[in-house]
Design a protein around this motif. Structure first.
Motif, PDB file in Angstrom:
ATOM      1  N   GLU A 103      38.871  31.405 -19.918  1.00  0.00           N
ATOM      2  CA  GLU A 103      38.001  32.518 -20.306  1.00  0.00           C
ATOM      3  C   GLU A 103      38.581  33.275 -21.500  1.00  0.00           C
ATOM      4  OE1 GLU A 103      34.599  34.624 -20.395  1.00  0.00           O
ATOM      5  OE2 GLU A 103      35.004  32.892 -19.112  1.00  0.00           O
ATOM      6  N   LYS A 130      38.299  31.269 -24.782  1.00  0.00           N
ATOM      7  CA  LYS A 130      36.918  31.262 -25.268  1.00  0.00           C
ATOM      8  C   LYS A 130      36.614  32.570 -26.016  1.00  0.00           C
ATOM      9  CE  LYS A 130      33.786  30.222 -22.217  1.00  0.00           C
ATOM     10  NZ  LYS A 130      32.741  30.321 -21.170  1.00  0.00           N
ATOM     11  N   LYS A 131      36.997  33.686 -25.410  1.00  0.00           N
ATOM     12  CA  LYS A 131      36.759  34.984 -26.045  1.00  0.00           C
ATOM     13  C   LYS A 131      37.576  35.126 -27.327  1.00  0.00           C
ATOM     14  CE  LYS A 131      35.680  37.500 -21.799  1.00  0.00           C
ATOM     15  NZ  LYS A 131      36.189  38.508 -20.843  1.00  0.00           N
TER      16      LYS A 131
END
Length: 117
Positions: A81, A84-85
């Motif tokens: 996560e 990805k950010k």
């Protein structure tokens, strides 16, 4: 146990300051998105090998230096996560264009920590 992303790359020696600036920005972005720590190491004693070595692996040229770095995350799910950010963060898009190294010769991977003392 933590999760680690590891990287080995060749950076033109003349780009050391630019690479450091980009790496500092990226480290902040990764930490904002869940990374526990980011370490960037500029090669100092990285010998050529006969069969394999860091310089051979990244096809280091005479005017380049090997960089070894890693990002520590609390877990793979946080890493997935957070990465990805981070990759969507405009600070990385702006600072990494153009990249101060040849990204095609970068070696990277994600690793499960099995021993940490």
């Amino acid at each position: 146990m933590n999760y680690v992303d590891g990287f080995v790359l060749a950076v033109p020696s003349a780009n050391r300051d630019t690479y450091r600036r980009v790496a500092e920005t990226a480290a902040g972005v990764f930490k904002e998105n869940g990374a526990l720590s980011v370490v960037e190491c500029w090669g100092d004693d990285v010998p050529e090998g006969k069969v394999t070595s860091f310089p051979m692996a990244v096809q280091r040229k005479a005017d380049e230096t090997v960089v070894f770095s890693w990002i520590t995350w609390p877990s793979k799910s946080v890493r997935d996560e957070g990465m990805k950010k981070a990759m969507a963060d405009p600070r990385l898009q702006k600072d990494m264009n153009p990249m101060p190294f040849d990204g095609q010769r970068m070696i990277y991977g994600g690793f499960q920590v099995i021993v940490s003392q």
